[in-house]
Design a protein around this motif. Structure first.
Motif, PDB file in Angstrom:
ATOM      1  N   GLY B  98       0.850  -1.186   0.000  1.00 11.40           N
ATOM      2  CA  GLY B  98       0.000   0.000   0.000  1.00 11.40           C
ATOM      3  C   GLY B  98       0.874   1.221   0.000  1.00 11.40           C
ATOM      4  O   GLY B  98       2.055   1.177  -0.274  1.00 11.40           O
ATOM      5  N   SER B  99       0.298   2.331   0.367  1.00  4.47           N
ATOM      6  CA  SER B  99       1.056   3.578   0.350  1.00  4.47           C
ATOM      7  C   SER B  99       2.146   3.601   1.406  1.00  4.47           C
ATOM      8  O   SER B  99       3.085   4.377   1.311  1.00  4.47           O
ATOM      9  N   ASN B 100       2.030   2.745   2.404  1.00  9.61           N
ATOM     10  CA  ASN B 100       3.011   2.777   3.481  1.00  9.61           C
ATOM     11  C   ASN B 100       3.854   1.522   3.536  1.00  9.61           C
ATOM     12  O   ASN B 100       4.317   1.137   4.601  1.00  9.61           O
ATOM     13  N   GLU B 101       4.059   0.891   2.384  1.00  6.97           N
ATOM     14  CA  GLU B 101       4.853  -0.327   2.417  1.00  6.97           C
ATOM     15  C   GLU B 101       6.289  -0.013   2.787  1.00  6.97           C
ATOM     16  O   GLU B 101       6.935   0.839   2.191  1.00  6.97           O
ATOM     17  N   LYS B 102       6.798  -0.718   3.767  1.00  9.89           N
ATOM     18  CA  LYS B 102       8.192  -0.615   4.160  1.00  9.89           C
ATOM     19  C   LYS B 102       8.771  -2.019   4.179  1.00  9.89           C
ATOM     20  O   LYS B 102       8.194  -2.918   4.803  1.00  9.89           O
TER      21      LYS B 102
END
Lengths: 114, 114
Positions: B98-102
């Motif tokens: 998603g937008s916050n994949e780390k």
């Protein structure tokens, strides 16, 4: 095919700002740009990511151009410990939609000099 | 909190031997990845998995097989090792795309094939 282009190496004086550029001219409208760094032979470490707006966290700032074709990672006060390879990465062009992995290029080797 | 653990850290094989690299994560992450890194080449994606029981090919899948029988483990196999597979192998995991994949990386496995 590399989707990002970075200079292979850069030098920066300790205490000065390090500005690392990245070209991602083929990026799609809803695709994020991620930055990671790799110190020595350790596993890469997440730094920051962004979509359209500029982003800042405790490690760095990310400036993304209005047309989103390029970005710059800024380390405001570089230290010797910031010497590393910095990767600007986006999603691969292969894979199932919604499940495309992040792919790394060769990155920029930043040397911080005392 | 171990994060991502790779086993073994070092291994020397003879050409034609087989082996399995184990990656284990304790963060309940859905996504797992295997990358290889050769000098001056950055990281290249071998295979990845978007969930238990699933696998997909990356940029350089030939000569490798993977399995994700349990959510926390991702195995990378070499059925018949070749000198060209001498490399440092990194495993990574993330909570999702998603937008916050780390991505969280392991410390790497240094593999030499003689």
């Amino acid at each position: 095919d590399a989707k990002t282009t970075q200079p292979p190496s850069m030098d920066c004086a300790e205490g000065r700002a390090a500005n690392l550029p990245c070209n991602h001219s083929t990026i799609s409208g809803n695709e994020y740009v991620y930055w990671y760094r790799q110190i020595h032979s350790q596993g890469p470490q997440y730094i920051i990511h962004g979509l359209k707006n500029n982003e800042t966290n405790e490690m760095a700032s990310l400036i993304i151009t209005e047309d989103r074709k390029s970005s710059t990672l800024i380390l405001p006060h570089a230290t010797l410990r910031d010497t590393a390879v910095y990767y600007c990465i986006v999603r691969a062009s292969f894979g199932e939609a919604g499940n495309t992995p992040l792919v790394f290029g060769k990155g920029t080797r930043l040397s911080v000099i005392a | 909190n171990a994060g991502v653990t790779q086993t073994p850290k070092f291994r020397v094989l003879k050409t034609g031997q087989s082996m399995t690299l184990l990656c284990a994560q304790d963060m309940n992450h859905e996504y797992m990845y295997w990358y290889r890194q050769d000098p001056g080449m950055g990281l290249r994606l071998i295979h990845y998995s978007v969930g238990e029981g699933t696998t997909a090919k990356g940029e350089v899948p030939d000569g490798y097989n993977v399995s994700r029988l349990k959510k926390q483990n991702f195995l990378l196999g070499l059925e018949s090792a070749a000198p060209s597979q001498t490399s440092v192998y990194f495993c990574a995991s993330s909570s999702g795309q998603g937008s916050n994949e780390k991505l969280f990386f392991g410390s790497g496995t240094q593999l030499s094939v003689l």
